[in-house]
Scaffold this motif. Structure first.
Motif, PDB file in Angstrom:
ATOM      1  N   LEU A 177       0.807  -1.218   0.000  1.00  0.00           N
ATOM      2  CA  LEU A 177       0.000   0.000   0.000  1.00  0.00           C
ATOM      3  C   LEU A 177       0.840   1.269   0.000  1.00  0.00           C
ATOM      4  O   LEU A 177       0.321   2.360  -0.269  1.00  0.00           O
ATOM      5  N   PRO A 231       2.951   3.239  -5.387  1.00  0.00           N
ATOM      6  CA  PRO A 231       1.965   3.506  -6.438  1.00  0.00           C
ATOM      7  C   PRO A 231       1.665   2.243  -7.248  1.00  0.00           C
ATOM      8  O   PRO A 231       2.568   1.448  -7.534  1.00  0.00           O
ATOM      9  N   CYS A 232       0.411   2.072  -7.627  1.00  0.00           N
ATOM     10  CA  CYS A 232       0.016   0.919  -8.448  1.00  0.00           C
ATOM     11  C   CYS A 232      -1.280   1.264  -9.162  1.00  0.00           C
ATOM     12  O   CYS A 232      -2.315   1.464  -8.522  1.00  0.00           O
ATOM     13  N   ASN A 233      -1.230   1.325 -10.478  1.00  0.00           N
ATOM     14  CA  ASN A 233      -2.421   1.665 -11.255  1.00  0.00           C
ATOM     15  C   ASN A 233      -3.510   0.610 -11.163  1.00  0.00           C
ATOM     16  O   ASN A 233      -4.693   0.919 -11.348  1.00  0.00           O
ATOM     17  N   ARG A 244      -4.246  -1.008  -8.438  1.00  0.00           N
ATOM     18  CA  ARG A 244      -4.885  -0.817  -7.128  1.00  0.00           C
ATOM     19  C   ARG A 244      -5.508   0.568  -7.004  1.00  0.00           C
ATOM     20  O   ARG A 244      -6.628   0.722  -6.510  1.00  0.00           O
ATOM     21  N   VAL A 245      -4.783   1.599  -7.459  1.00  0.00           N
ATOM     22  CA  VAL A 245      -5.273   2.984  -7.420  1.00  0.00           C
ATOM     23  C   VAL A 245      -5.070   3.577  -8.811  1.00  0.00           C
ATOM     24  O   VAL A 245      -3.960   4.011  -9.140  1.00  0.00           O
ATOM     25  N   SER A 290      -2.257   6.300 -10.323  1.00  0.00           N
ATOM     26  CA  SER A 290      -1.186   6.559  -9.354  1.00  0.00           C
ATOM     27  C   SER A 290       0.197   6.228  -9.900  1.00  0.00           C
ATOM     28  O   SER A 290       1.213   6.698  -9.382  1.00  0.00           O
ATOM     29  N   ASP A 309      -6.879  -1.563 -13.706  1.00  0.00           N
ATOM     30  CA  ASP A 309      -7.776  -1.965 -12.620  1.00  0.00           C
ATOM     31  C   ASP A 309      -9.030  -2.637 -13.159  1.00  0.00           C
ATOM     32  O   ASP A 309      -9.705  -3.369 -12.422  1.00  0.00           O
TER      33      ASP A 309
END
Length: 331
Positions: free
Chosen positions: A125, A128-130, A132-133, A136, A201
């Protein structure tokens, strides 16, 4: 783990309604992936709708000579079923390669298709991870990516799909059946997983709130001469570095049909259509297998740290096809 509501469904309609009426609700079957992600804070459903009591398990014959596997069938039961082993041996091999017996006893066929990537940045968490978010960024692009995608990736995500089972299903032209409040539907597995694109995502083409009810394997794909091979970083259970599911139909010394799918190389199970086209209506030789593999991997775009996957995939395709054709010792 954040608090959540829990409801056990006994009818498909009840499950669909329970998810539709509660924002943030998710279906719960074996929970071998979802619960882990909840513990890590990656997933935070507001309600879990338990579907294990729905009558969606079991393996049955299809009218066309194929098989229909219910969505809540455990991986163990699917792998052990005599008709799966006889008609689609690569599927049994893929499931057995995917996890320990304890996990296979809990994990379900439908849940296996929906499991999320095991990319370390997706689970962290603080990074950054596109996936997951959205928007980002992708930490893996400039970070540790030796085990990430080399085919079909984008600048927004280079994660790989974790399922072994889905790779075999892709080779066998499986079709995913589902229910919604508006009725039933189906999606070929070839269109089930979305290209990674700008929104990694968004992973599947399932309608919102849809419940997977079964996976169908068509009779046209039945082939006892099939195999699943997986290369992983340790001998015990681990996710694929590269895997291959393949089936060969050889008659009178000529390849009449061939099916090849790759795992560990893309955001979804990768059907090797270019390699298949090179092989059909030709003689199954070691050189031809190499040419076919190279034709497929010409499209690879490895990152600086994972170019070895291209070589590994090429060699593994040749090895598996050679075993099926009986040419593995040819030079």
């Amino acid at each position: 783990m954040k608090e959540f509501a829990y409801r056990r469904a006994t009818q498909v309609r009840d499950a669909l309604t329970a998810v539709a009426e509660h924002a943030g609700a998710r279906y719960l079957a074996g929970g071998t992936n979802l619960v882990d992600l909840m513990k890590g804070g990656v997933e935070a459903p507001t309600r879990l709708v338990d579907i294990r009591q729905l009558q969606l398990d079991g393996v049955r014959d299809a009218p066309d000579g194929g098989l229909v596997i219910g969505a809540t069938t455990t991986n163990s039961d699917a792998a052990a079923h005599p008709e799966v082993r006889r008609r689609f041996p690569a599927l049994t091999q893929a499931i057995l390669a995917g996890a320990s017996g304890q996990l296979r006893n809990m994990a379900t066929v439908g849940g296996n298709l929906l499991q999320r990537t095991r990319c370390g940045y997706f689970a962290d968490l603080s990074q950054p991870c596109n996936k997951r978010v959205p928007g980002s960024g992708c930490s893996a692009l400039a970070g540790v990516h030796h085990n990430h995608a080399v085919l079909g990736r984008s600048e927004h995500c280079v994660a790989t799909h974790p399922s072994d089972m889905a790779v075999a299903l892709a080779a066998f032209d499986a079709v995913v059946h589902y229910e919604t409040l508006d009725g039933a539907g189906e999606i070929p597995l070839s269109r089930f997983y979305l290209p990674v694109g700008e929104r990694p995502d968004l992973e599947t083409a399932l309608p919102p709130g849809a419940l997977i009810t079964a996976v169908a394997l068509p009779g046209s794909a039945v082939n006892p001469r099939s195999r699943y091979r997986k290369v992983r970083e340790r001998a015990s259970y681990a996710f694929a570095t590269v895997s291959v599911a393949a089936a060969l139909d050889i008659r009178d010394g000529v390849v009449r049909d061939v099916r090849i799918a790759l795992g560990g190389v893309a955001s979804r199970p990768w059907r090797a259509h270019s390699a298949e086209a090179v092989l059909r209506h030709t003689r199954p030789t070691t050189d031809r297998f190499r040419i076919a593999a190279e034709a497929e991997l010409d499209a690879a775009e490895p990152l600086p740290g994972n170019g070895y996957k291209v070589t590994l995939a090429r060699n593994l395709i040749g090895a598996v096809l050679g075993e099926l054709a009986g040419t593995e010792n040819d030079r």
